[in-house]
Design an enzyme around this catalytic site. Structure first.
Site, PDB file in Angstrom:
ATOM      1  CB  THR A 119      -0.914  -0.005   1.245  1.00  0.00           C
ATOM      2  OG1 THR A 119      -1.654  -1.235   1.231  1.00  0.00           O
ATOM      3  CG2 THR A 119      -1.867   1.168   1.231  1.00  0.00           C
ATOM      4  CB  CYS A 273      -3.932  -2.416   6.926  1.00  0.00           C
ATOM      5  SG  CYS A 273      -2.752  -3.530   6.173  1.00  0.00           S
TER       6      CYS A 273
HETATM    7  N1  LIG Z   1      -1.353  -7.146   6.432  1.00  0.00           N
HETATM    8  C1  LIG Z   1      -2.447  -6.854   5.764  1.00  0.00           C
HETATM    9  O1  LIG Z   1      -3.574  -7.232   6.157  1.00  0.00           O
HETATM   10  C2  LIG Z   1      -2.378  -6.057   4.485  1.00  0.00           C
HETATM   11  C3  LIG Z   1      -3.502  -5.983   3.658  1.00  0.00           C
HETATM   12  C4  LIG Z   1      -3.433  -5.242   2.495  1.00  0.00           C
HETATM   13  C5  LIG Z   1      -2.280  -4.554   2.169  1.00  0.00           C
HETATM   14  N2  LIG Z   1      -1.208  -4.608   3.009  1.00  0.00           N
HETATM   15  C6  LIG Z   1      -0.011  -3.874   2.612  1.00  0.00           C
HETATM   16  O2  LIG Z   1       0.926  -4.796   2.062  1.00  0.00           O
HETATM   17  C7  LIG Z   1       2.260  -4.434   2.428  1.00  0.00           C
HETATM   18  C8  LIG Z   1       2.907  -5.588   3.176  1.00  0.00           C
HETATM   19  O3  LIG Z   1       2.169  -5.803   4.366  1.00  0.00           O
HETATM   20  P1  LIG Z   1       2.435  -7.101   5.267  1.00  0.00           P
HETATM   21  O4  LIG Z   1       1.401  -7.122   6.312  1.00  0.00           O
HETATM   22  O5  LIG Z   1       2.631  -8.280   4.393  1.00  0.00           O
HETATM   23  O6  LIG Z   1       3.837  -6.694   5.920  1.00  0.00           O
HETATM   24  P2  LIG Z   1       4.824  -7.686   6.673  1.00  0.00           P
HETATM   25  O7  LIG Z   1       5.633  -6.818   7.568  1.00  0.00           O
HETATM   26  O8  LIG Z   1       4.081  -8.836   7.226  1.00  0.00           O
HETATM   27  O9  LIG Z   1       5.760  -8.253   5.478  1.00  0.00           O
HETATM   28  C9  LIG Z   1       6.689  -7.489   4.771  1.00  0.00           C
HETATM   29  C10 LIG Z   1       7.841  -8.432   4.424  1.00  0.00           C
HETATM   30  O10 LIG Z   1       8.715  -7.810   3.495  1.00  0.00           O
HETATM   31  C11 LIG Z   1      10.042  -8.227   3.789  1.00  0.00           C
HETATM   32  N3  LIG Z   1      10.991  -7.290   3.163  1.00  0.00           N
HETATM   33  C12 LIG Z   1      11.242  -6.000   3.475  1.00  0.00           C
HETATM   34  N4  LIG Z   1      12.176  -5.486   2.642  1.00  0.00           N
HETATM   35  C13 LIG Z   1      12.518  -6.478   1.792  1.00  0.00           C
HETATM   36  C14 LIG Z   1      13.421  -6.563   0.702  1.00  0.00           C
HETATM   37  N5  LIG Z   1      14.154  -5.516   0.324  1.00  0.00           N
HETATM   38  N6  LIG Z   1      13.538  -7.733   0.052  1.00  0.00           N
HETATM   39  C15 LIG Z   1      12.792  -8.810   0.416  1.00  0.00           C
HETATM   40  N7  LIG Z   1      11.917  -8.777   1.428  1.00  0.00           N
HETATM   41  C16 LIG Z   1      11.781  -7.622   2.124  1.00  0.00           C
HETATM   42  C17 LIG Z   1      10.075  -8.216   5.307  1.00  0.00           C
HETATM   43  O11 LIG Z   1      11.155  -8.975   5.826  1.00  0.00           O
HETATM   44  C18 LIG Z   1       8.709  -8.813   5.640  1.00  0.00           C
HETATM   45  O12 LIG Z   1       8.755 -10.210   5.789  1.00  0.00           O
HETATM   46  C19 LIG Z   1       2.125  -3.158   3.226  1.00  0.00           C
HETATM   47  O13 LIG Z   1       2.259  -2.066   2.360  1.00  0.00           O
HETATM   48  C20 LIG Z   1       0.714  -3.212   3.759  1.00  0.00           C
HETATM   49  O14 LIG Z   1       0.184  -1.941   4.022  1.00  0.00           O
HETATM   50  C21 LIG Z   1      -1.227  -5.362   4.145  1.00  0.00           C
END
Ligand SMILES: NC(=O)c1ccc[n+]([C@@H]2O[C@H](COP(=O)([O-])OP(=O)(O)OC[C@H]3O[C@@H](n4cnc5c(N)ncnc54)[C@H](O)[C@@H]3O)[C@@H](O)[C@H]2O)c1
Length: 456
Positions: A119, A273
């Site tokens: 996001t 989120c």
């Molecule tokens: N969690 C939700 O319910 C949800 C729903 C919709 C959208 N989102 C959006 O999706 C995105 C991810 O959310 P999430 O909950 O999965 O976050 P999260 O923290 O669970 O996962 C993010 C992952 O990315 C990895 N990462 C970071 N930098 C990296 C890199 N350079 N190379 C490889 N891996 C890397 C981290 O180690 C981590 O495991 C955010 O922008 C969030 O706003 C989340």
């Protein structure tokens, strides 16, 4: 199709497992430690069915875990699923997205479709496109594919989404995304993990320009947050007037323009989120000269919910110091162990800070909560948590809290009082077992009957 997914968190791992299950060849990347444990089949968080489906796809060699560089080299389409946590001023921190941009620029060996699933603020896609061009990768196209999954039912949302939104500047990119999601869009795909799952109707595939797609996600979450704060204020008004917010919400929700979802009052919204997306949306609007202070109110109402609930407990117990309290639920919502911005944990933290003795139970999140709040007494089940309690609090609406043996619980507690911060229990059922039941903005059926009698 060969697909790279960068970031193996809640969104990335679900996306990678789902894409593999619908037949793609997926390389999913994260940091070395996470990759090592994922290769051993260890999932770093709880999400229903995820461990099973990841295991199946690993065994079928459709999914593997690797470095970001390798995912970029192998994937024709690359999904960016890294975190975008809030900066102190509320804006999204895009540093992880920038790191991925660097890897794409360095490692892509031929044209790639780079799909932004994290996001991000509007125009991040434009920035990314520009960045890739400046670094010699003008052949890579950027698209947006906002993610609407809900933790706790993430795979359900992947296989049976309400809609798939894509933002792209070329018909080629739209076609590629349509092809990637083909089996899901057709609605004929049987989700591989649910026994009860059956094929459903076609899923709307909504294609638009990049900027609009980027706005859809923040706008949707901000709207949902507004609904929650609205119904929470309605609950306050119902308490002040003797009305029943549940009845009000039911009747409001029957209007198709309003709908019933997100109209249950409680201790407020949380998670990774909603709070950060609302804050980021306000910042985006400010940057473009639009006054969205409406959302500041939404945030304020939400912030006050925890204090209001704790105050209610304080009043009911005549203070909090040394009070014995059972807390049921710690995760920010059911079916997850995610504690990020959990209102349940915030309530417990406040109680502990004021000297209450809290025995807590959560089906999945107790261990994580202990790491954050060692003063907590962790319990193995709701009955153990309720032992000798002066009040039981319902803080997360796990299904199992609706299937408890209240006769047994009556014998566990020292005072039969339940304060329900999620409005999930039934007043009449608890009253039958001799409990005093306090919920949010609701009146009991008994009170309704009394009120009707006094009117007639
Ligand atoms: N969690 C939700 O319910 C949800 C729903 C919709 C959208 N989102 C959006 O999706 C995105 C991810 O959310 P999430 O909950 O999965 O976050 P999260 O923290 O669970 O996962 C993010 C992952 O990315 C990895 N990462 C970071 N930098 C990296 C890199 N350079 N190379 C490889 N891996 C890397 C981290 O180690 C981590 O495991 C955010 O922008 C969030 O706003 C989340």
């Amino acid at each position: 199709m060969e697909i790279g997914v960068i970031g193996a968190g809640h969104v990335g791992l679900t996306t990678a497992a789902g894409l593999a299950a619908i037949g793609h060849q997926v390389c999913c990347a994260d940091g070395p430690e996470n990759v090592a444990s994922l290769r051993r089949g260890e999932i770093p968080f709880f999400e229903p069915y995820l461990a099973e489906i990841v295991g199946k796809q690993l065994a079928a060699s459709r999914l593997r875990f690797t470095t970001a560089g390798e995912a970029v080299r192998l994937g024709r389409a690359l999904f960016i699923c890294v975190g975008t946590p809030p900066l102190e001023n509320g804006e999204a921190d895009l540093s992880e997205v920038e790191q991925v941009a660097q890897v794409v620029a360095q490692e892509a060996t031929s044209p790639r479709l780079v799909i932004q699933k994290s996001t991000v603020p509007v125009h991040t896609g434009r920035w990314l496109q520009q960045y890739l061009k400046q670094h010699g990768r003008a052949d890579c196209e950027v698209a947006s594919n906002p993610e609407f999954m809900r933790e706790g039912s993430a795979l359900e949302a992947f296989f049976h989404p309400d809609r798939i939104v894509v933002g792209a500047e070329s018909p080629r990119a739209v076609s590629l995304l349509k092809a990637i999601y083909g089996p899901v869009i057709s609605g004929q795909f049987t989700c591989p993990v649910h026994d009860t799952c059956s094929p459903r109707g076609a899923v709307p595939f909504v294609a638009m320009d990049l900027a609009s797609a980027e706005l859809v996600k923040l706008a949707s979450n901000s709207f949902l947050a507004t609904k929650i704060s609205f119904i929470n204020l309605m609950a306050d008004l119902c308490e002040a007037t003797g009305a029943d917010v549940q009845r009000v919400a039911e009747a409001m929700g029957l209007d198709p323009r309003i709908g019933p979802a997100f109209l249950r009052p409680g201790i407020g919204f949380g998670g990774f989120c909603l709070p950060k997306d609302v804050a980021a949306f306000v910042k985006v609007a400010e940057k473009f000269g639009c006054d969205f202070s409406l959302l500041r109110e939404v945030e304020k109402v939400n912030r006050e919910r925890v204090d209001r609930f704790v105050n209610r407990i304080r009043i009911e117990l005549g203070g909090l110091r040394a009070r014995r309290i059972a807390a049921w639920g710690l995760a920010f919502k059911p079916n997850t162990d995610d504690l990020r911005n959990s209102p349940a944990l915030a309530v417990v933290r406040n109680l502990v800070a004021e000297g209450a003795k809290v025995r807590a139970y959560d089906p999945q999140a107790t261990e994580r909560a202990l790491a954050e709040l060692p003063a907590l007494q962790a319990c193995a089940d709701p009955y153990e948590a309720a032992r000798n309690a002066e009040a039981i609090l319902v803080l997360t609406d796990w299904d199992e809290f609706q299937r408890l043996d209240w006769r047994r619980l009556k014998e566990c507690v020292s005072h039969p009082l339940v304060i329900d911060g999620r409005n999930v229990l039934s007043h009449d059922q608890l009253a039958r077992h001799g409990f005093r039941y306090i919920s949010i903005g609701r009146v009991s059926a008994g009170q309704v009957a009394a009120a009707l009698t006094s009117v007639t």
